[in-house]
Scaffold this motif. Structure first.
Motif, PDB file in Angstrom:
ATOM      1  N   SER A  71       0.455  -1.155  -0.181  1.00 47.76           N
ATOM      2  CA  SER A  71       0.549   0.187  -0.301  1.00 47.76           C
ATOM      3  C   SER A  71       0.764   1.152   0.057  1.00 47.76           C
ATOM      4  O   SER A  71       2.569   1.197   0.189  1.00 47.76           O
ATOM      5  CB  SER A  71      -0.733  -0.370   1.115  1.00 47.76           C
ATOM      6  OG  SER A  71      -1.431  -1.396   1.404  1.00 47.76           O
ATOM      7  N   GLN A  77     -14.099  -5.171   2.354  1.00 49.00           N
ATOM      8  CA  GLN A  77     -15.543  -4.869   1.438  1.00 49.00           C
ATOM      9  C   GLN A  77     -16.141  -5.811   0.204  1.00 49.00           C
ATOM     10  O   GLN A  77     -17.298  -6.443  -0.610  1.00 49.00           O
ATOM     11  CB  GLN A  77     -15.979  -2.767   1.543  1.00 49.00           C
ATOM     12  CG  GLN A  77     -17.332  -3.409   1.504  1.00 49.00           C
ATOM     13  CD  GLN A  77     -17.296  -1.123   1.158  1.00 49.00           C
ATOM     14  OE1 GLN A  77     -16.043  -0.929   1.114  1.00 49.00           O
ATOM     15  NE2 GLN A  77     -18.591  -1.321   2.030  1.00 49.00           N
ATOM     16  N   LEU A 103      -4.779   0.794   5.811  1.00 56.15           N
ATOM     17  CA  LEU A 103      -5.374  -0.019   6.615  1.00 56.15           C
ATOM     18  C   LEU A 103      -7.216   0.196   5.421  1.00 56.15           C
ATOM     19  O   LEU A 103      -7.609  -0.561   5.072  1.00 56.15           O
ATOM     20  CB  LEU A 103      -6.078   0.750   7.632  1.00 56.15           C
ATOM     21  CG  LEU A 103      -7.223   0.126   9.031  1.00 56.15           C
ATOM     22  CD1 LEU A 103      -7.673  -1.746   9.227  1.00 56.15           C
ATOM     23  CD2 LEU A 103      -7.826   0.831   9.984  1.00 56.15           C
ATOM     24  N   ASN A 104      -7.309   1.364   4.611  1.00 57.52           N
ATOM     25  CA  ASN A 104      -7.920   1.831   3.685  1.00 57.52           C
ATOM     26  C   ASN A 104      -7.647   0.257   3.220  1.00 57.52           C
ATOM     27  O   ASN A 104      -8.868   0.681   2.666  1.00 57.52           O
ATOM     28  CB  ASN A 104      -7.886   3.062   3.153  1.00 57.52           C
ATOM     29  CG  ASN A 104      -7.476   3.627   3.989  1.00 57.52           C
ATOM     30  OD1 ASN A 104      -8.878   3.973   5.142  1.00 57.52           O
ATOM     31  ND2 ASN A 104      -7.993   5.624   3.422  1.00 57.52           N
ATOM     32  N   ASP A 105      -6.818   0.154   2.193  1.00 57.45           N
ATOM     33  CA  ASP A 105      -7.037  -0.940   1.449  1.00 57.45           C
ATOM     34  C   ASP A 105      -7.741  -2.216   1.521  1.00 57.45           C
ATOM     35  O   ASP A 105      -7.817  -3.405   1.327  1.00 57.45           O
ATOM     36  CB  ASP A 105      -5.402  -1.173   0.385  1.00 57.45           C
ATOM     37  CG  ASP A 105      -5.274   0.398   0.044  1.00 57.45           C
ATOM     38  OD1 ASP A 105      -5.594   1.009  -0.379  1.00 57.45           O
ATOM     39  OD2 ASP A 105      -3.402   0.105  -0.012  1.00 57.45           O
ATOM     40  N   GLU A 160      -2.283   3.999   3.838  1.00 57.69           N
ATOM     41  CA  GLU A 160      -2.637   3.591   3.036  1.00 57.69           C
ATOM     42  C   GLU A 160      -2.969   2.434   3.291  1.00 57.69           C
ATOM     43  O   GLU A 160      -4.378   1.810   3.155  1.00 57.69           O
ATOM     44  CB  GLU A 160      -3.282   3.682   1.677  1.00 57.69           C
ATOM     45  CG  GLU A 160      -3.451   5.257   0.868  1.00 57.69           C
ATOM     46  CD  GLU A 160      -4.238   5.459   1.725  1.00 57.69           C
ATOM     47  OE1 GLU A 160      -5.996   5.283   1.792  1.00 57.69           O
ATOM     48  OE2 GLU A 160      -4.720   6.859   2.099  1.00 57.69           O
ATOM     49  N   LEU A 202     -10.026  -2.662   4.156  1.00 54.56           N
ATOM     50  CA  LEU A 202     -11.083  -2.566   4.442  1.00 54.56           C
ATOM     51  C   LEU A 202     -12.182  -3.069   3.355  1.00 54.56           C
ATOM     52  O   LEU A 202     -13.098  -3.096   2.614  1.00 54.56           O
ATOM     53  CB  LEU A 202     -11.394  -1.212   5.091  1.00 54.56           C
ATOM     54  CG  LEU A 202     -10.870  -1.456   6.713  1.00 54.56           C
ATOM     55  CD1 LEU A 202     -10.907  -0.150   7.518  1.00 54.56           C
ATOM     56  CD2 LEU A 202     -11.485  -2.810   7.392  1.00 54.56           C
ATOM     57  N   ALA A 203     -11.613  -2.033   2.222  1.00 57.54           N
ATOM     58  CA  ALA A 203     -11.792  -2.080   0.536  1.00 57.54           C
ATOM     59  C   ALA A 203     -11.584  -3.606  -0.108  1.00 57.54           C
ATOM     60  O   ALA A 203     -12.701  -3.764  -0.181  1.00 57.54           O
ATOM     61  CB  ALA A 203     -10.722  -1.130  -0.481  1.00 57.54           C
TER      62      ALA A 203
END
Length: 270
Positions: free
Chosen positions: A192, A206, A198-200, A196, A202-203
């Motif tokens: 990442s 999801q 954690l955002n990656d 980024e 979680l994406a």
């Protein structure tokens, strides 16, 4: 989603997204090094999460700058005096924790936010998918402290991920593997951009939750089980049973209806 109602000493758990549990190793002052308490809590957490029918994905990461620095050497002084059977009990306590995590029925994503050394590498390997921060570093540090890389599944999992030659070189030297090299070897799925990770993770989680829960769970079961058998025929048999079971679910019926109606399916896990 129930997530968990238990309060843990070494872990923090929250529902980061609907159906997604975010688990933080929470000993940042010790670089999230493992203790017997952490081993026990990881095993208990895995049991609790497995009982949550609304759970779809688990994301595992570390608090602070490290993912996990392996076994806490501050607790290691007593190890040589345990005796053979005492040391076996110690190993089995740790092994049960990692086996329980790897056996969670939903996908486990490792968000490797910093160094993963020794047992921390083993913990990262227990995940189904691994995303790395650019600051992530991996090493099989066992030989640096007089131990074997045959520890907590490392010799089995790492060989299957990156092959025997690369595994041997990393395990015999105990050298550091940076994030970019880890991606090149196949040790992690991706690296990442700074900030980024954690955002990656979680994406990615999801995107998994949009699929049928039963299909994802039986896919994980098939992928893991078929790593452990040597027969193509046995692999086909396992796959056949999983597909037969899934065609009996309402999610399969919903998927077919959504395809015909040109809409997104609404999966319930039933």
């Amino acid at each position: 989603m129930k997530c968990t109602r238990t309060t843990y000493e070494t872990l923090l758990i929250e529902e980061a997204l609907p159906g997604v549990a975010l688990v933080n190793l929470n000993r940042p002052d010790r670089y999230n090094a493992m203790t017997n308490t952490m081993f026990s809590e990881l095993e208990q957490l895995a049991i609790e999460l497995n009982d949550d029918d609304e759970l779809r994905v688990v994301v595992l990461t570390g608090a602070g700058k490290a993912f996990c620095a392996g076994f806490d050497l501050a607790d290691a002084d007593a190890l040589p005096s345990l005796g053979a059977l005492g040391m076996l009990d110690q190993q089995e306590l740790a092994a049960r924790a990692l086996l329980a995590l790897r056996s969670i029925r939903v996908p486990l994503i490792g968000a490797i936010n910093g160094p993963a050394a020794g047992g921390g590498l083993s913990l990262a390997l227990a995940a189904d998918l691994r995303l790395a921060a650019d600051t992530a570093k991996f090493n099989a540090a066992f030989v640096k402290i007089g131990l074997s890389a045959g520890d907590l599944g490392t010799s089995w999992l790492l060989t299957r991920l990156i092959g025997p030659a690369a595994t041997s070189e990393i395990c015999f030297t105990g050298r550091l593997v940076g994030a970019a090299e880890a991606a090149q070897l196949g040790l992690v799925n991706s690296v990442s951009e700074p900030g980024e990770l954690l955002n990656d993770a979680l994406a990615l989680a999801q995107s998994i939750t949009t699929n049928s829960p039963g299909g994802v769970q039986l896919s994980k079961r098939a992928l893991q089980a078929n790593m452990e058998i040597s027969s193509y025929a046995a692999a086909l048999e396992l796959e056949n049973r999983g597909q037969a079971l899934l065609t009996r679910t309402s999610d399969m019926t919903e998927a077919l209806a959504a395809f015909k109606e040109k809409r997104s399916p609404v999966f319930t896990g039933a």
